[in-house]
Design an enzyme around this catalytic site. Structure first.
Site, PDB file in Angstrom:
ATOM      1  N   ASP A  64      -7.486  -6.341  -1.181  1.00  0.00           N
ATOM      2  CA  ASP A  64      -6.564  -5.297  -0.714  1.00  0.00           C
ATOM      3  C   ASP A  64      -5.958  -4.623  -1.940  1.00  0.00           C
ATOM      4  O   ASP A  64      -6.525  -4.681  -3.029  1.00  0.00           O
ATOM      5  CB  ASP A  64      -5.489  -5.902   0.213  1.00  0.00           C
ATOM      6  CG  ASP A  64      -4.541  -6.868  -0.499  1.00  0.00           C
ATOM      7  OD1 ASP A  64      -4.784  -7.201  -1.686  1.00  0.00           O
ATOM      8  OD2 ASP A  64      -3.552  -7.307   0.120  1.00  0.00           O
ATOM      9  N   HIS A  92       0.817  -1.213   0.000  1.00  0.00           N
ATOM     10  CA  HIS A  92       0.000   0.000   0.000  1.00  0.00           C
ATOM     11  C   HIS A  92       0.855   1.270   0.000  1.00  0.00           C
ATOM     12  O   HIS A  92       0.483   2.256  -0.639  1.00  0.00           O
ATOM     13  CB  HIS A  92      -0.960  -0.026   1.193  1.00  0.00           C
ATOM     14  CG  HIS A  92      -1.988  -1.112   1.078  1.00  0.00           C
ATOM     15  ND1 HIS A  92      -2.797  -1.488   2.125  1.00  0.00           N
ATOM     16  CD2 HIS A  92      -2.330  -1.903   0.027  1.00  0.00           C
ATOM     17  CE1 HIS A  92      -3.598  -2.474   1.718  1.00  0.00           C
ATOM     18  NE2 HIS A  92      -3.322  -2.739   0.458  1.00  0.00           N
TER      19      HIS A  92
END
Length: 267
Positions: A149, A94
């Site tokens: 995700d 991320h």
């Protein structure tokens, strides 16, 4: 470009002129993402974001697949440590995606084959995507009892709509290349052998463009769903007003008035 000879175990990073190419390089393991791969991706993205000479970025995979998603074998092997492993791995991935979303350079996915799970998420996070005729896309997370995700729950509803997103995430249906284009997941479908050449051509064209303008486009679009009409228009006004005084802004205006092609430097 100092530091780009840094050796990565799971990625190849290549810079030619102003175009950087990141290649997921675990072809014998379907380019599946391991904790090390996520960490290296974060490092590379941070490095590219810190190098103003990089004006376009291409992401692709080695071998027959783009990226088959997270390495489930690594999750299983972690046993009781799996939760910590996932938090760390998703965190690294991320951070990398955050850097690429905010860097001025446009990011192009060159989808050479199957994009599943985190691989599919990565395609959604890129600014533009070109895929092979043979490429297929599947979310795959819930098939393994997991949840998505890699920014997909942010980008997918924004880019293709909520209904289609739910369908992909709940049924894990396989999308072939023509349907992926129709749904807005990729911009173009090309013959397999042309994926990387076409992505590189697009990257070189963009790398010769007004890089800060492209960064402004990314910034404005990344935040548009959080704004009201008036707040978004004020951000637009401030952005264009800031760009008009930049070297590229001035060159672009002059070139238009002089009826010639602009020569942008990215400044």
């Amino acid at each position: 470009n100092p530091g780009y000879n840094m050796q990565y175990q799971t990625l190849l990073v290549d810079i030619v002129d102003t175009v950087a190419t990141i290649t997921f390089n675990r072809p014998d393991a379907a380019n599946a993402m391991t904790p090390l791969c996520a960490r290296e991706f974060s490092q590379v993205a941070t490095r590219l974001d810190s190098d103003s000479s990089v004006r376009a970025i291409v992401i692709t995979g080695a071998g027959k697949m783009f990226c088959a998603g997270g390495d489930l074998a690594a999750f299983a092997a972690a046993g009781d440590d799996a939760r910590r492993l996932l938090l760390e791995m998703a965190g690294d991935l991320h951070i990398g995606l955050s850097r690429l979303a905010r860097t001025n350079a446009p990011v192009i996915a060159a989808v050479n084959g199957t994009a599943a799970g985190a691989g599919f998420s990565l395609v959604m996070a890129c600014d533009l995507a070109i895929c092979a005729e043979s490429a297929v896309f599947t979310m795959a997370y819930t098939r393994a009892g997991l949840s998505p995700d890699g920014s997909s729950t942010f980008y997918m509803p924004r880019k293709i709509g909520d209904r289609r997103t739910r369908e992909l995430m709940l049924t894990n249906r396989l999308l072939k290349a023509p349907e992926a284009r129709e749904w807005g997941i990729v911009n173009r479908v090309v013959p397999d052998a042309e994926v990387l050449p076409e992505a590189m051509k697009l990257a070189r064209d963009l790398a010769a463009g007004p890089t800060r303008s492209f960064g402004a486009v990314k910034t404005l679009l990344n935040g548009t769903f959080e704004q009201t009409l008036e707040s978004q228009m004020e951000l637009e006004a401030r952005s264009i007003a800031d760009l008009v005084r930049t070297p590229d802004g001035q060159e672009g205006i002059r070139a238009f008035l002089e009826k010639r092609k602009p020569k942008f430097t990215g400044a």
